[in-house]
Design a protein around this motif. Sequence first.
Motif, PDB file in Angstrom:
ATOM      1  N   GLY A  97       0.773  -1.235   0.000  1.00 24.85           N
ATOM      2  CA  GLY A  97       0.000   0.000   0.000  1.00 24.85           C
ATOM      3  C   GLY A  97       0.801   1.279   0.000  1.00 24.85           C
ATOM      4  O   GLY A  97       0.248   2.360   0.241  1.00 24.85           O
ATOM      5  N   LEU A  98       2.112   1.208  -0.263  1.00 24.65           N
ATOM      6  CA  LEU A  98       2.952   2.406  -0.327  1.00 24.65           C
ATOM      7  C   LEU A  98       3.126   2.824  -1.793  1.00 24.65           C
ATOM      8  O   LEU A  98       3.210   1.973  -2.682  1.00 24.65           O
ATOM      9  CB  LEU A  98       4.318   2.143   0.301  1.00 24.65           C
ATOM     10  N   SER A  99       3.214   4.118  -2.022  1.00 28.19           N
ATOM     11  CA  SER A  99       3.255   4.574  -3.412  1.00 28.19           C
ATOM     12  C   SER A  99       4.304   5.639  -3.704  1.00 28.19           C
ATOM     13  O   SER A  99       4.638   5.866  -4.863  1.00 28.19           O
ATOM     14  CB  SER A  99       1.878   5.120  -3.820  1.00 28.19           C
ATOM     15  N   GLU A 100       4.830   6.304  -2.668  1.00 25.77           N
ATOM     16  CA  GLU A 100       5.753   7.416  -2.929  1.00 25.77           C
ATOM     17  C   GLU A 100       7.202   6.945  -2.851  1.00 25.77           C
ATOM     18  O   GLU A 100       7.702   6.571  -1.780  1.00 25.77           O
ATOM     19  CB  GLU A 100       5.524   8.565  -1.945  1.00 25.77           C
ATOM     20  N   LEU A 101       7.885   7.021  -3.998  1.00 19.64           N
ATOM     21  CA  LEU A 101       9.277   6.579  -4.107  1.00 19.64           C
ATOM     22  C   LEU A 101      10.133   7.758  -4.551  1.00 19.64           C
ATOM     23  O   LEU A 101       9.826   8.433  -5.532  1.00 19.64           O
ATOM     24  CB  LEU A 101       9.381   5.442  -5.131  1.00 19.64           C
ATOM     25  N   VAL A 102      11.224   7.988  -3.807  1.00 13.92           N
ATOM     26  CA  VAL A 102      12.175   9.041  -4.151  1.00 13.92           C
ATOM     27  C   VAL A 102      13.553   8.409  -4.296  1.00 13.92           C
ATOM     28  O   VAL A 102      13.977   7.628  -3.427  1.00 13.92           O
ATOM     29  CB  VAL A 102      12.202  10.150  -3.078  1.00 13.92           C
ATOM     30  N   LEU A 103      14.240   8.753  -5.374  1.00 11.32           N
ATOM     31  CA  LEU A 103      15.555   8.185  -5.671  1.00 11.32           C
ATOM     32  C   LEU A 103      16.611   9.278  -5.560  1.00 11.32           C
ATOM     33  O   LEU A 103      16.484  10.341  -6.191  1.00 11.32           O
ATOM     34  CB  LEU A 103      15.568   7.588  -7.081  1.00 11.32           C
TER      35      LEU A 103
END
Length: 249
Positions: free
Chosen positions: A29-35
Amino acid sequence: MLSRIRIVLVQTFHPGNIGAAARAMKTMGLSELVLVNPRAFPDDEATRMAAGAADVVGNARVVGAVDEAVADCVQVIGASARLRSLPLPHFDEPDVMAKSALDNARGAPVALVFGRERSGLTADEIRSCTHQVSIPANPDYGILNLAQAVQILAYELHRAWRTREDSGFVYQLPTRAALPTREQFGHFQRHLHEVMEKSGFLTQPHARTEAQLQALFARAEPSRRELSLLRGLLSALEPQNSGRSGKTD
């Protein structure tokens, strides 16, 4: 609350790990990804490894530093081995971390930061965090793949969320097949008795064989369709095939 949990991956070397981490995120249920400074991104391997989570990869933000990735967060949790040289609060158990992160995510973003595949987070990057968390593992071999580490902590976050009274989470239970009526089950029991009697199977009247078989089928709770299949089997096995249809209704 889960929508305000951010996963930050620092200088990921293998693009496939980005995709695998995105897949681990979406399942929980997680959606925010920062690289932060990935070696290669966008990359077809990241999309391929994401499988059904290509949207998480496609929406990922790329930034130049950890501080930039977490500037708006009220809690930043670095996933690493415990560094006793840094006086940061440390979560020894991921489930405790998850509860704290969700509490803080009620009103503002919270970030979980994961380091490089080979060397993890640097001391300076951990200083950008407010907390640390470690994943308990075999002391003789505590090495986790990046995506595995994301999956474990994402699972703990999802578990902590779904067990809250206000989560609204509902388990999707499989639809149960229709059970036979007592009349249909009675027809099956009589059919079973006739076949056992005609076949010569019941050679010891006092052995309670028939009662034991009937109890077995009662415990199994066959559906109407399964009972129909059993009656069809009995019909096929009847001596000189009596032509019985095998239907329960």
